[in-house]
Design an enzyme around this catalytic site. Structure first.
Site, PDB file in Angstrom:
ATOM      1  N   ARG A  34      45.611  71.267  28.911  1.00 26.23           N
ATOM      2  CA  ARG A  34      45.293  71.007  27.939  1.00 26.23           C
ATOM      3  C   ARG A  34      45.250  69.859  26.124  1.00 26.23           C
ATOM      4  NH1 ARG A  34      45.781  74.637  22.716  1.00 26.23           N
ATOM      5  NH2 ARG A  34      44.302  75.968  22.634  1.00 26.23           N
ATOM      6  N   ASP A  46      33.753  86.714  18.609  1.00 30.75           N
ATOM      7  CA  ASP A  46      34.534  87.487  19.346  1.00 30.75           C
ATOM      8  C   ASP A  46      33.512  89.578  18.588  1.00 30.75           C
ATOM      9  OD1 ASP A  46      36.736  85.499  20.166  1.00 30.75           O
ATOM     10  OD2 ASP A  46      35.597  84.754  19.112  1.00 30.75           O
ATOM     11  N   ARG A  51      30.856  91.069  19.815  1.00 29.70           N
ATOM     12  CA  ARG A  51      30.720  91.388  21.368  1.00 29.70           C
ATOM     13  C   ARG A  51      31.692  93.129  21.174  1.00 29.70           C
ATOM     14  NH1 ARG A  51      32.856  85.705  23.159  1.00 29.70           N
ATOM     15  NH2 ARG A  51      30.478  84.887  24.156  1.00 29.70           N
ATOM     16  N   HIS A 105      40.532  81.738  17.972  1.00 31.77           N
ATOM     17  CA  HIS A 105      39.962  82.315  18.838  1.00 31.77           C
ATOM     18  C   HIS A 105      40.290  82.317  20.492  1.00 31.77           C
ATOM     19  CE1 HIS A 105      35.522  82.188  20.629  1.00 31.77           C
ATOM     20  NE2 HIS A 105      36.131  81.050  21.277  1.00 31.77           N
TER      21      HIS A 105
END
Length: 355
Positions: free
Chosen positions: A127, A187, A190, A214
């Protein structure tokens, strides 16, 4: 193949082309300049013409949020194709000038710049390595964009959005109120959708926030759930004994995993993020003062250290000046501790980027 985007490209002289259709009107500039001021045109630039960038551009176009849209991408043929595809719909849409180019100069004088460009993660890539590649990409994007549009608002959509919003803030030199990440706005949509489906109401009548990072550690703030202004969480728990902690965590995971499900089914997300970013653009450009959970500079909120310049999502009031204020949520100590943990992790990642 001959490229055409206007009749001029086909050999027709554009000079005086309208003279056969319209009679000129005398221009008395001594009066018009003082009594009939011109409306300032609104320009939005979208950096990155991939699935996400084009969904955002298309939604902003159809919602009539801009007078000019500039598209920028590193792939000239794809970019031109996308621009032409939108231009060919001109007869069905409000009049909007669409320009495109690989040079960031095309974004000059933007009111809002939306950054969707980002490096894709290679198989097995760490990452941090991906983050550093994205930082190098942002070094090529953000400074020239800031130079060409020094008064613009920057809206970062590229992931990981919280860290890259920090990167854009550092590289632009803009004040923090003019650099915003799309954060958990989608988000939260949703989240609202799931609650609305369960209660058989319109999602627009549901208030419910996801905040924090997030990603997998984002928080569902259950106490914020309301329907038509009426607190709904206590009612849900009283009427549904299955709403225990395990069930709540399952709902949170379903919200967080929503993007992964869509990507697994169709290969990418596009339409929901397009509408999400368009809603942010409307609040910003039209000075609507609406509250959105977006990635903002969170230092000093909920016990996050003042010395940690970290971006994460909190409910923020948005207007033409960018972030006009951040709501002081009433979090439980457990929620606040989770928020601080996310902030600490994000801060540690930011410190590895040598900005």
């Amino acid at each position: 193949m001959h490229k055409t985007s206007s009749l001029s490209d086909l050999g027709f002289d554009a000079a005086g082309a309208s003279s056969g259709f319209f009679r000129p009107v005398a221009d008395d500039s001594t009066h018009s300049s003082s009594s009939a001021p011109h409306r300032r045109l609104t320009k939005v630039s979208v950096i990155g013409a991939g699935n996400v960038g084009m969904a955002i551009a298309q939604t902003i176009l159809t919602q009539n949020l801009a007078d000019e849209i500039a598209l920028v991408d590193a792939l000239p043929d794809k970019l031109r194709g996308e621009a032409l595809d939108l231009q060919h719909a001109a007869a069905f849409l409000p009049r909007v000038r669409i320009v495109s180019g690989t040079d960031h100069a095309v974004t000059a004088s933007s009111d809002l710049v939306v950054i969707t460009a980002g490096a894709r993660q290679n198989p097995g890539e760490a990452r941090l390595s991906l983050l550093r590649r994205n930082v190098e990409l942002f070094r090529k994007i953000v400074p020239p964009v800031a130079e060409h549009s020094p008064d613009a608002l920057l809206l970062v959509v590229s992931n990981p959005v919280d860290v890259l919003t920090y990167v854009a803030w550092k590289l632009s030199g803009f004040p923090a109120n003019r650099v915003i990440g799309s954060g958990t706005n989608l988000d939260s949509s949703r989240f609202r959708f799931l609650v609305a489906e369960h209660l058989d109401v319109n999602a627009q009548d549901v208030q419910a926030y996801m905040v924090g990072e997030h990603g997998d550690s984002s928080l569902a703030i259950w106490s914020t759930i309301s329907v038509a202004g009426m607190p709904a969480f206590k009612s849900l728990r009283d009427s549904h004994h299955s709403f225990d902690e395990a069930a709540l965590e399952g709902i949170r995971r379903a919200v967080v995993g929503g993007a992964y499900e869509v990507i697994g089914l169709k290969g990418y997300t596009s339409w929901a993020i397009g509408y999400s970013v368009a809603s942010l653009a409307a609040s910003l450009l039209r000075d609507q003062r609406r509250v959105h959970p977006v990635s903002v500079l969170a230092s000093g909120f909920h016990g996050i250290s003042d010395g940690h310049d970290v971006f994460l999502s909190l409910p923020a009031r948005l207007g033409r000046g960018g972030v006009l204020g951040v709501a002081e949520m009433d979090l439980t100590e457990v929620e606040a501790a989770q928020l601080r943990r996310s902030a600490k992790t994000l801060w540690e990642n930011c410190q590895l980027l040598d900005l």
